[in-house]
Design a protein around this motif. Structure first.
Motif, mmCIF file in Angstrom:
data_model
loop_
_atom_site.group_PDB
_atom_site.id
_atom_site.type_symbol
_atom_site.label_atom_id
_atom_site.label_comp_id
_atom_site.label_asym_id
_atom_site.label_seq_id
_atom_site.Cartn_x
_atom_site.Cartn_y
_atom_site.Cartn_z
ATOM 1 N N ALA A 1 0.829 -1.205 0.000
ATOM 2 C CA ALA A 1 0.000 0.000 0.000
ATOM 3 C C ALA A 1 0.865 1.256 0.000
ATOM 4 O O ALA A 1 0.569 2.240 -0.689
ATOM 5 N N GLY A 2 1.953 1.218 0.772
ATOM 6 C CA GLY A 2 2.856 2.357 0.808
ATOM 7 C C GLY A 2 3.527 2.597 -0.542
ATOM 8 O O GLY A 2 3.683 3.737 -0.987
ATOM 9 N N PHE A 3 3.932 1.505 -1.217
ATOM 10 C CA PHE A 3 4.542 1.630 -2.537
ATOM 11 C C PHE A 3 3.565 2.257 -3.529
ATOM 12 O O PHE A 3 3.920 3.156 -4.292
ATOM 13 N N ASN A 4 2.337 1.760 -3.525
ATOM 14 C CA ASN A 4 1.352 2.219 -4.513
ATOM 15 C C ASN A 4 0.935 3.678 -4.296
ATOM 16 O O ASN A 4 0.464 4.327 -5.235
ATOM 17 N N ARG A 5 1.114 4.184 -3.083
ATOM 18 C CA ARG A 5 0.765 5.577 -2.801
ATOM 19 C C ARG A 5 1.928 6.537 -3.060
ATOM 20 O O ARG A 5 1.740 7.744 -3.102
ATOM 21 N N SER A 6 3.130 5.999 -3.226
ATOM 22 C CA SER A 6 4.310 6.853 -3.352
ATOM 23 C C SER A 6 4.369 7.554 -4.703
ATOM 24 O O SER A 6 3.855 7.055 -5.709
ATOM 25 N N SER A 7 5.013 8.718 -4.722
ATOM 26 C CA SER A 7 5.147 9.490 -5.962
ATOM 27 C C SER A 7 6.016 8.769 -6.974
ATOM 28 O O SER A 7 5.868 8.961 -8.183
ATOM 29 N N GLY A 8 6.921 7.918 -6.490
ATOM 30 C CA GLY A 8 7.802 7.195 -7.399
ATOM 31 C C GLY A 8 7.097 6.173 -8.255
ATOM 32 O O GLY A 8 7.645 5.687 -9.245
ATOM 33 N N ARG A 9 5.855 5.819 -7.884
ATOM 34 C CA ARG A 9 5.109 4.830 -8.658
ATOM 35 C C ARG A 9 4.109 5.497 -9.591
ATOM 36 O O ARG A 9 3.372 4.828 -10.315
ATOM 37 N N ALA A 10 4.110 6.801 -9.635
ATOM 38 C CA ALA A 10 3.195 7.515 -10.526
ATOM 39 C C ALA A 10 3.434 7.100 -11.972
ATOM 40 O O ALA A 10 4.570 7.091 -12.449
ATOM 41 N N GLY A 11 2.373 6.717 -12.647
ATOM 42 C CA GLY A 11 2.473 6.305 -14.042
ATOM 43 C C GLY A 11 2.893 4.865 -14.240
ATOM 44 O O GLY A 11 2.993 4.397 -15.371
ATOM 45 N N LYS A 12 3.134 4.151 -13.142
ATOM 46 C CA LYS A 12 3.540 2.739 -13.228
ATOM 47 C C LYS A 12 2.401 1.857 -12.730
ATOM 48 O O LYS A 12 1.550 2.292 -11.959
ATOM 49 N N PRO A 13 2.383 0.585 -13.158
ATOM 50 C CA PRO A 13 1.322 -0.327 -12.706
ATOM 51 C C PRO A 13 1.349 -0.511 -11.191
ATOM 52 O O PRO A 13 2.416 -0.491 -10.571
ATOM 53 N N ALA A 14 0.183 -0.684 -10.603
ATOM 54 C CA ALA A 14 0.098 -0.942 -9.163
ATOM 55 C C ALA A 14 0.679 -2.311 -8.853
ATOM 56 O O ALA A 14 0.603 -3.247 -9.650
ATOM 57 N N ILE A 15 1.273 -2.415 -7.682
ATOM 58 C CA ILE A 15 1.874 -3.682 -7.240
ATOM 59 C C ILE A 15 0.856 -4.475 -6.435
ATOM 60 O O ILE A 15 0.059 -3.916 -5.687
ATOM 61 N N LYS A 16 0.905 -5.795 -6.568
ATOM 62 C CA LYS A 16 0.084 -6.674 -5.748
ATOM 63 C C LYS A 16 0.907 -7.135 -4.544
ATOM 64 O O LYS A 16 2.115 -7.332 -4.651
ATOM 65 N N TRP A 17 0.219 -7.311 -3.418
ATOM 66 C CA TRP A 17 0.956 -7.716 -2.223
ATOM 67 C C TRP A 17 1.602 -9.080 -2.399
ATOM 68 O O TRP A 17 2.653 -9.369 -1.815
ATOM 69 N N THR A 18 0.995 -9.935 -3.218
ATOM 70 C CA THR A 18 1.585 -11.264 -3.458
ATOM 71 C C THR A 18 2.902 -11.158 -4.211
ATOM 72 O O THR A 18 3.778 -12.016 -4.069
ATOM 73 N N GLU A 19 3.062 -10.090 -5.020
ATOM 74 C CA GLU A 19 4.320 -9.886 -5.738
ATOM 75 C C GLU A 19 5.427 -9.463 -4.769
ATOM 76 O O GLU A 19 6.579 -9.874 -4.917
#
Length: 249
Positions: free
Chosen positions: A46-64
């Motif tokens: 959840a923290g990764f998906n909210r970060s500015s560094g992930r803007a424009g990139k696919p959301a990560i799944k927790w299983t990944e």
């Protein structure tokens, strides 16, 4: 041999360098016991998906995220170490030769390296290509005094084990390049290039002969690199994704 050498150990490769180096590697060192816990992985994701560094990139799944930690924990048990049935001499292979001589094991760090943190690649005598080393199985000294090690390559079974010369055919693992790292590659550099042919796709050493710098776009680096393979002197133009640099790049 018709075998594709894996460059990345993890199944999922969509993490950013910041996520891996500053977050996941740090968590692995400090809280290893939590890394496989689903709730912990969900919070981290959840923290990764909210970060500015992930803007424009696919959301990560927790299983990944959990799979990444599983793979790293498994790697830690297979990285260069002394198996119970192998003498300690093998574990000091990088110290067996003077590290300040360029013709010895190439690109090895100075001082007393922590081998548990290093990964190696070896050149197969069957096709001259480089493959990731999974395990150093045993070693022997030839009548000439040269040291050979028997290696098992990542992704291959015992039938593909080989004796390789430590001096000429073992080195620290080459590094895949991020799109933002194309500036690190210079004309004259020795790189490891993924050669794709109809009957095989494997990695060979090559020299960079020419670089066409281009504007990056949504796909990443669009620069073109003219490389010449060392083993047959053939040339081709390739994109950055097919290149790996030596650790000193």
């Amino acid at each position: 041999m018709d075998r594709l050498r894996p460059r990345e150990r993890t199944v999922f490769s969509g993490f950013t360098k910041l996520e891996v180096v500053e977050k996941m590697e740090k968590v692995l060192k400090e809280s290893e016991e939590q890394t496989l816990n689903p709730d912990f992985c969900k919070r981290l994701t959840a923290g990764f998906n909210r970060s500015s560094g992930r803007a424009g990139k696919p959301a990560i799944k927790w299983t990944e995220v959990q799979s990444w930690f599983q793979d790293r924990l498994q790697e830690c048990t297979h990285k260069v170490s002394c198996p119970p049935n192998i003498s300690k001499d093998l574990c000091v292979v990088p110290e067996t030769f003077p590290l300040n001589k360029p013709h010895e094991i190439s690109q090895m760090p100075q001082g007393d390296p922590d081998l548990s943190e290093l990964e190696f690649e070896a050149r197969s005598s069957k096709d001259g290509a480089w493959y990731d080393v999974d395990t150093f199985l045993t070693h022997r000294f030839l009548s000439s005094g040269e040291l050979e090690v028997r290696v098992r390559f990542v992704g291959f079974g015992a039938e593909e084990d080989e004796w390789v010369n430590v001096k000429n055919a073992v080195r620290e693992r080459s590094l895949p390049l991020e799109h933002s790292e194309c500036h690190k590659v210079k004309v004259g550099d020795v790189v490891l290039c993924f050669q794709e042919r109809r009957d095989q796709a494997i990695y060979y050493d090559a020299h960079v002969m020419e670089i066409q710098r281009k504007m990056h776009d949504i796909r990443g680096c669009r620069c073109l690199f003219l490389i010449r393979y060392n083993h047959d002197n053939t040339e081709e133009r390739v994109h950055l994704r097919r290149l790996c640099c030596r650790p000193t790049c």
